[in-house]
Design an enzyme around this catalytic site. Structure first.
Site, PDB file in Angstrom:
ATOM      1  N   ALA A  32      53.800 -27.858 -58.298  1.00 19.76           N
ATOM      2  CA  ALA A  32      54.714 -26.974 -59.039  1.00 19.76           C
ATOM      3  C   ALA A  32      53.914 -26.250 -60.120  1.00 19.76           C
ATOM      4  O   ALA A  32      54.287 -26.235 -61.290  1.00 19.76           O
ATOM      5  CB  ALA A  32      55.877 -27.758 -59.627  1.00 19.76           C
ATOM      6  N   HIS A  34      51.869 -23.871 -62.675  1.00 18.01           N
ATOM      7  CA  HIS A  34      52.174 -22.749 -63.566  1.00 18.01           C
ATOM      8  C   HIS A  34      50.906 -22.378 -64.322  1.00 18.01           C
ATOM      9  O   HIS A  34      49.819 -22.934 -64.051  1.00 18.01           O
ATOM     10  CB  HIS A  34      53.325 -23.103 -64.516  1.00 18.01           C
ATOM     11  CG  HIS A  34      53.136 -24.395 -65.237  1.00 18.01           C
ATOM     12  ND1 HIS A  34      52.195 -24.576 -66.242  1.00 18.01           N
ATOM     13  CD2 HIS A  34      53.753 -25.595 -65.106  1.00 18.01           C
ATOM     14  CE1 HIS A  34      52.261 -25.811 -66.696  1.00 18.01           C
ATOM     15  NE2 HIS A  34      53.192 -26.463 -66.018  1.00 18.01           N
ATOM     16  N   HIS A  37      48.563 -25.109 -65.671  1.00 14.59           N
ATOM     17  CA  HIS A  37      47.644 -25.694 -64.695  1.00 14.59           C
ATOM     18  C   HIS A  37      46.480 -24.745 -64.418  1.00 14.59           C
ATOM     19  O   HIS A  37      45.323 -25.177 -64.305  1.00 14.59           O
ATOM     20  CB  HIS A  37      48.364 -25.993 -63.379  1.00 14.59           C
ATOM     21  CG  HIS A  37      49.463 -26.999 -63.492  1.00 14.59           C
ATOM     22  ND1 HIS A  37      50.794 -26.654 -63.398  1.00 14.59           N
ATOM     23  CD2 HIS A  37      49.438 -28.339 -63.680  1.00 14.59           C
ATOM     24  CE1 HIS A  37      51.533 -27.734 -63.515  1.00 14.59           C
ATOM     25  NE2 HIS A  37      50.746 -28.780 -63.691  1.00 14.59           N
ATOM     26  N   GLY A 148      45.905 -31.311 -69.971  1.00 22.55           N
ATOM     27  CA  GLY A 148      46.524 -30.456 -70.970  1.00 22.55           C
ATOM     28  C   GLY A 148      46.892 -31.211 -72.236  1.00 22.55           C
ATOM     29  O   GLY A 148      47.342 -32.361 -72.192  1.00 22.55           O
ATOM     30  N   LYS A 150      49.362 -30.514 -74.010  1.00 18.92           N
ATOM     31  CA  LYS A 150      50.828 -30.646 -74.080  1.00 18.92           C
ATOM     32  C   LYS A 150      51.248 -32.093 -73.853  1.00 18.92           C
ATOM     33  O   LYS A 150      52.134 -32.607 -74.526  1.00 18.92           O
ATOM     34  CB  LYS A 150      51.514 -29.741 -73.062  1.00 18.92           C
ATOM     35  CG  LYS A 150      53.034 -29.882 -73.049  1.00 18.92           C
ATOM     36  CD  LYS A 150      53.682 -29.043 -71.977  1.00 18.92           C
ATOM     37  CE  LYS A 150      53.561 -29.649 -70.615  1.00 18.92           C
ATOM     38  NZ  LYS A 150      54.410 -30.876 -70.436  1.00 18.92           N
ATOM     39  N   ARG A 185      54.663 -24.388 -71.406  1.00 17.30           N
ATOM     40  CA  ARG A 185      54.801 -24.288 -69.958  1.00 17.30           C
ATOM     41  C   ARG A 185      54.911 -25.689 -69.364  1.00 17.30           C
ATOM     42  O   ARG A 185      54.143 -26.576 -69.685  1.00 17.30           O
ATOM     43  CB  ARG A 185      53.593 -23.578 -69.365  1.00 17.30           C
ATOM     44  CG  ARG A 185      53.434 -22.142 -69.822  1.00 17.30           C
ATOM     45  CD  ARG A 185      54.024 -21.184 -68.826  1.00 17.30           C
ATOM     46  NE  ARG A 185      53.826 -19.804 -69.234  1.00 17.30           N
ATOM     47  CZ  ARG A 185      53.695 -18.794 -68.395  1.00 17.30           C
ATOM     48  NH1 ARG A 185      53.740 -19.021 -67.102  1.00 17.30           N
ATOM     49  NH2 ARG A 185      53.553 -17.565 -68.831  1.00 17.30           N
ATOM     50  N   SER A 186      55.864 -25.866 -68.465  1.00 21.78           N
ATOM     51  CA  SER A 186      56.086 -27.156 -67.827  1.00 21.78           C
ATOM     52  C   SER A 186      56.773 -26.934 -66.491  1.00 21.78           C
ATOM     53  O   SER A 186      57.599 -26.017 -66.352  1.00 21.78           O
ATOM     54  CB  SER A 186      56.966 -28.049 -68.710  1.00 21.78           C
ATOM     55  OG  SER A 186      57.395 -29.204 -68.013  1.00 21.78           O
TER      56      SER A 186
END
Length: 290
Positions: A32, A34, A37, A148, A150, A185-186
């Site tokens: 998935a 984005h 990544h 990341g 995040k 972003r996730s």
């Protein structure tokens, strides 16, 4: 770009690269993909001769009732994104390839690190993360691995695991990539309905507020948490899991924040759980009152 589905394929190709004197980077993902990544792949491509990305939805890091079955999967799309970003090989194994019948060994960290923040509401999560990342490290044997910022707790846990297990791999943390309104972003952003997506911007607003307080000289972790909580609570669709000031290395709560400490938050927007954070950096730390 090479597409590999078995451990042997990956090992043989990496062996050839290393025999040619090439360095190898690893970017573990659950697909998935984005722009966040993509930034990890681009960082690896810039620092290593060859880059391997994994696309594997790891079942062992999902607890009962979490979104394993609903987790978005579109390998062909992911493959195109990786190839465009300069990835050399994508490893896309089956669950049976990663966890053969009879698998009974896990990598678990006996530390308060995994019991803080996300670990409180997801008690089995980091055992699954450490297990699958250890497997990927053993399969790919990269020189560097990219994660990341995040996922700050995950990054801290993996750094600790790498030291403890003596993998000899450099762990590289890469900056959070954000949407125009600041939302990190996730892959889980795709779950948000239109109204929820607007409400989700409150996470970044809380991050901005926390940074503002620190720049103005606030150093008390509890007061920073309180201000961020109050801002989030004004959003009707938001439900706080946690907002906490912690030590950036150990993830233990901090009363007075210092350079390198982490302000982390997890918030449900509707049914979707989102995370964000920021690290107190040198420029902000200089203004904090002792």
């Amino acid at each position: 770009m090479i597409t590999a589905t078995t451990k042997d394929e990956v090992r043989k190709q990496v062996k050839r690269w290393k025999e040619a004197g090439l360095t190898v980077g690893l970017v573990p993902t659950m697909g998935a993909l984005h722009q966040g990544h993509v930034s990890l792949v681009e960082a690896s491509v810039s620092q290593c001769d060859r880059t391997v990305a994994s696309v594997f939805v790891n079942p062992t890091q999902f607890s009962a009732g979490e979104d394993l079955e609903a987790y978005p999967r579109d390998f062909e799309r992911d493959r195109e994104i990786l190839e465009k970003a300069g990835c050399s090989m994508v490893f896309h194994p089956s669950v049976e390839e990663m966890y053969p019948a009879g698998s009974a060994t896990y990598v678990d960290m006996d530390s308060e690190m995994t019991r803080q923040l996300c670990g409180r509401s997801r008690p089995a999560h980091f055992r699954g993360v450490c297990t699958v990342v250890s497997k990927l490290f053993n399969i790919v044997t990269p020189h560097k691995a990219f994660f990341g910022e995040k996922d700050a707790q995950q990054l801290a846990v993996i750094r600790q695991m790498e030291r403890d297990m003596a993998f000899g791999i450099t762990i590289v943390g890469c900056p959070t990539v954000r949407e125009e309104d600041g939302l990190a972003r996730s892959s889980r952003n795709a779950y948000l309905k239109e109204e929820e997506r607007k409400a989700a911007s409150v996470l970044y607003k809380a991050v901005v507020e926390g940074r503002r307080l620190i720049r103005r000289g606030e150093g008390n972790g509890r007061r920073i948490e309180k201000a961020m909580r109050e801002l989030i609570e004004k959003e009707p669709l938001a439900r706080i899991d946690y907002v906490e000031a912690v030590d950036g290395a150990t993830l233990q709560p901090k009363e007075t924040v210092e350079d390198g400490d982490l302000i982390a938050l997890a918030v449900y927007i509707g049914k979707t759980r989102l995370i964000d954070n920021f690290t107190v950096r040198n420029g902000e730390r200089e203004s904090i009152k002792k």
